[in-house]
Design a protein around this motif. Structure first.
Motif, PDB file in Angstrom:
ATOM      1  N   MET A  97      53.681  30.921  83.685  1.00 15.40           N
ATOM      2  CA  MET A  97      53.904  32.117  82.898  1.00 15.40           C
ATOM      3  C   MET A  97      53.999  31.803  81.412  1.00 15.40           C
ATOM      4  O   MET A  97      54.334  30.684  81.009  1.00 15.40           O
ATOM      5  CB  MET A  97      55.202  32.795  83.336  1.00 15.40           C
ATOM      6  N   SER A  98      53.722  32.828  80.595  1.00 11.40           N
ATOM      7  CA  SER A  98      53.916  32.733  79.150  1.00 11.40           C
ATOM      8  C   SER A  98      54.180  34.127  78.615  1.00 11.40           C
ATOM      9  O   SER A  98      53.630  35.119  79.129  1.00 11.40           O
ATOM     10  CB  SER A  98      52.674  32.143  78.469  1.00 11.40           C
ATOM     11  N   ASP A  99      55.019  34.233  77.585  1.00 12.45           N
ATOM     12  CA  ASP A  99      55.236  35.515  76.925  1.00 12.45           C
ATOM     13  C   ASP A  99      54.358  35.662  75.687  1.00 12.45           C
ATOM     14  O   ASP A  99      54.525  36.601  74.898  1.00 12.45           O
ATOM     15  CB  ASP A  99      56.711  35.709  76.568  1.00 12.45           C
ATOM     16  N   ASP A 100      53.399  34.737  75.519  1.00 13.45           N
ATOM     17  CA  ASP A 100      52.403  34.808  74.449  1.00 13.45           C
ATOM     18  C   ASP A 100      51.089  35.275  75.068  1.00 13.45           C
ATOM     19  O   ASP A 100      50.557  34.621  75.972  1.00 13.45           O
ATOM     20  CB  ASP A 100      52.243  33.440  73.788  1.00 13.45           C
ATOM     21  N   LEU A 101      50.564  36.389  74.607  1.00 11.09           N
ATOM     22  CA  LEU A 101      49.400  36.998  75.244  1.00 11.09           C
ATOM     23  C   LEU A 101      48.176  36.078  75.285  1.00 11.09           C
ATOM     24  O   LEU A 101      47.589  35.897  76.366  1.00 11.09           O
ATOM     25  CB  LEU A 101      49.056  38.322  74.562  1.00 11.09           C
ATOM     26  N   PRO A 102      47.730  35.479  74.170  1.00  6.42           N
ATOM     27  CA  PRO A 102      46.547  34.605  74.255  1.00  6.42           C
ATOM     28  C   PRO A 102      46.740  33.424  75.202  1.00  6.42           C
ATOM     29  O   PRO A 102      45.819  33.059  75.947  1.00  6.42           O
ATOM     30  CB  PRO A 102      46.351  34.139  72.807  1.00  6.42           C
ATOM     31  N   THR A 103      47.938  32.826  75.191  1.00  2.00           N
ATOM     32  CA  THR A 103      48.210  31.703  76.091  1.00  2.00           C
ATOM     33  C   THR A 103      48.162  32.155  77.541  1.00  2.00           C
ATOM     34  O   THR A 103      47.568  31.496  78.401  1.00  2.00           O
ATOM     35  CB  THR A 103      49.586  31.091  75.782  1.00  2.00           C
ATOM     36  N   PHE A 104      48.793  33.288  77.819  1.00  2.88           N
ATOM     37  CA  PHE A 104      48.813  33.821  79.184  1.00  2.88           C
ATOM     38  C   PHE A 104      47.396  34.074  79.684  1.00  2.88           C
ATOM     39  O   PHE A 104      47.034  33.682  80.795  1.00  2.88           O
ATOM     40  CB  PHE A 104      49.632  35.110  79.217  1.00  2.88           C
ATOM     41  N   ILE A 105      46.580  34.743  78.881  1.00  2.00           N
ATOM     42  CA  ILE A 105      45.225  35.085  79.313  1.00  2.00           C
ATOM     43  C   ILE A 105      44.385  33.836  79.514  1.00  2.00           C
ATOM     44  O   ILE A 105      43.611  33.739  80.488  1.00  2.00           O
ATOM     45  CB  ILE A 105      44.574  36.058  78.320  1.00  2.00           C
ATOM     46  N   ALA A 106      44.533  32.854  78.629  1.00  2.00           N
ATOM     47  CA  ALA A 106      43.773  31.603  78.792  1.00  2.00           C
ATOM     48  C   ALA A 106      44.139  30.919  80.107  1.00  2.00           C
ATOM     49  O   ALA A 106      43.256  30.443  80.841  1.00  2.00           O
ATOM     50  CB  ALA A 106      44.030  30.679  77.613  1.00  2.00           C
ATOM     51  N   ALA A 206      55.505  50.360  77.838  1.00  2.00           N
ATOM     52  CA  ALA A 206      56.018  50.055  76.501  1.00  2.00           C
ATOM     53  C   ALA A 206      55.427  48.752  75.967  1.00  2.00           C
ATOM     54  O   ALA A 206      55.118  48.651  74.770  1.00  2.00           O
ATOM     55  CB  ALA A 206      57.536  49.965  76.530  1.00  2.00           C
ATOM     56  N   ARG A 207      55.258  47.765  76.841  1.00  2.00           N
ATOM     57  CA  ARG A 207      54.683  46.484  76.401  1.00  2.00           C
ATOM     58  C   ARG A 207      53.242  46.669  75.946  1.00  2.00           C
ATOM     59  O   ARG A 207      52.821  46.117  74.926  1.00  2.00           O
ATOM     60  CB  ARG A 207      54.760  45.453  77.513  1.00  2.00           C
ATOM     61  N   ALA A 208      52.480  47.440  76.712  1.00  2.00           N
ATOM     62  CA  ALA A 208      51.103  47.696  76.312  1.00  2.00           C
ATOM     63  C   ALA A 208      51.064  48.455  74.983  1.00  2.00           C
ATOM     64  O   ALA A 208      50.269  48.139  74.090  1.00  2.00           O
ATOM     65  CB  ALA A 208      50.383  48.486  77.402  1.00  2.00           C
ATOM     66  N   ARG A 209      51.927  49.433  74.831  1.00  3.16           N
ATOM     67  CA  ARG A 209      51.983  50.228  73.600  1.00  3.16           C
ATOM     68  C   ARG A 209      52.308  49.347  72.392  1.00  3.16           C
ATOM     69  O   ARG A 209      51.699  49.480  71.325  1.00  3.16           O
ATOM     70  CB  ARG A 209      53.020  51.328  73.752  1.00  3.16           C
ATOM     71  N   ASP A 210      53.248  48.439  72.568  1.00  2.00           N
ATOM     72  CA  ASP A 210      53.634  47.560  71.461  1.00  2.00           C
ATOM     73  C   ASP A 210      52.507  46.597  71.082  1.00  2.00           C
ATOM     74  O   ASP A 210      52.326  46.284  69.889  1.00  2.00           O
ATOM     75  CB  ASP A 210      54.883  46.752  71.845  1.00  2.00           C
ATOM     76  N   LEU A 211      51.749  46.169  72.060  1.00  2.00           N
ATOM     77  CA  LEU A 211      50.670  45.209  71.792  1.00  2.00           C
ATOM     78  C   LEU A 211      49.487  45.841  71.079  1.00  2.00           C
ATOM     79  O   LEU A 211      48.850  45.199  70.243  1.00  2.00           O
ATOM     80  CB  LEU A 211      50.211  44.570  73.107  1.00  2.00           C
ATOM     81  N   ILE A 212      49.188  47.092  71.416  1.00  2.00           N
ATOM     82  CA  ILE A 212      48.001  47.716  70.834  1.00  2.00           C
ATOM     83  C   ILE A 212      48.303  48.524  69.577  1.00  2.00           C
ATOM     84  O   ILE A 212      47.380  48.980  68.913  1.00  2.00           O
ATOM     85  CB  ILE A 212      47.271  48.601  71.863  1.00  2.00           C
TER      86      ILE A 212
END
Length: 212
Positions: A97-106, A206-212
């Motif tokens: 797991m990661s709470d950093d989006l690019p790291t998680f997706i990679a 809420a997480r999606a809203r904050d990211l976009i």
């Protein structure tokens, strides 16, 4: 474990049931993150998975497990989800797991590539300690249809303490910038009530809203 102790009587009630599970399927209102993903070269499934798993991690009720007859609260869990391999058979990914989006997706994409290439089932359970087997959340996606309900395979209902989350095809874009995701949550009712599923749904959006 202070929060759990306040509901130990609820846990003991449902733990005595042959099938102590709550299973809810519903339409999850989400900000339509697909234009954001397209503009930034992000795969929408993995973006949504990031929001889901990090929302789960921050709600205590989804982090409780039973180990050696006592309830514990996990600090973390491995990310995992099902894929289809080259034989069109189910396989399972697993990654950190990661709470950093690019790291998680990679990490998620790398795990997907490995699982898709494997013919044999990637089942690491027999090699794990009892605690490691609990450090999991079951995730599956069925993007071919609008999901209305799901019943997951369960080894023993009475011992089932790992949340299972599923979703179907993302809904069409709406004029207000929202979309609906057919979503399902299954969890031990000693830990999770409908209210906690509501909190999870709010947190994912809420997480999606904050990211976009």
């Amino acid at each position: 474990m202070h929060n759990f102790e306040k509901r130990r009587d609820r846990y003991e009630l449902f733990a005595s049931f042959e099938k102590p599970l709550v299973n809810l399927s519903f339409e999850l209102p989400m900000p339509d993150f697909r234009p954001y993903c397209k503009a930034n070269g992000l795969p929408p499934f993995h973006f949504f998975l990031f929001c889901v798993l990090n929302a789960v991690k921050n709600i205590d009720n989804f982090m409780y497990r039973v180990l050696d007859g006592e309830v514990i609260k996990l600090d973390d869990f491995a990310a995992s989800y099902t894929v289809i391999n080259h034989n069109n058979d189910l396989n399972i990914t697993k990654f950190e797991m990661s709470d950093d989006l690019p790291t998680f997706i990679a990490r998620s994409l790398a795990a997907k590539k490995i699982a898709e290439a494997r013919t044999e089932l990637a089942n690491m359970g027999p090699l794990m300690t009892p605690l490691e087997q609990k450090q999991n959340v079951h995730i599956t996606c069925m993007p071919w249809f609008k999901l209305t309900s799901v019943e997951h395979p369960i080894y023993r209902h009475a011992d089932y303490d790992i949340p299972s989350l599923a979703w179907g095809r993302f809904g069409d874009a709406q004029a207000d910038g929202m979309m609906m995701v057919p979503f399902s949550v299954q969890a031990h009712h000693g830990f999770v009530d409908g209210y906690h599923v509501h909190l999870l749904a709010q947190s994912i959006a809420a997480r999606a809203r904050d990211l976009i």
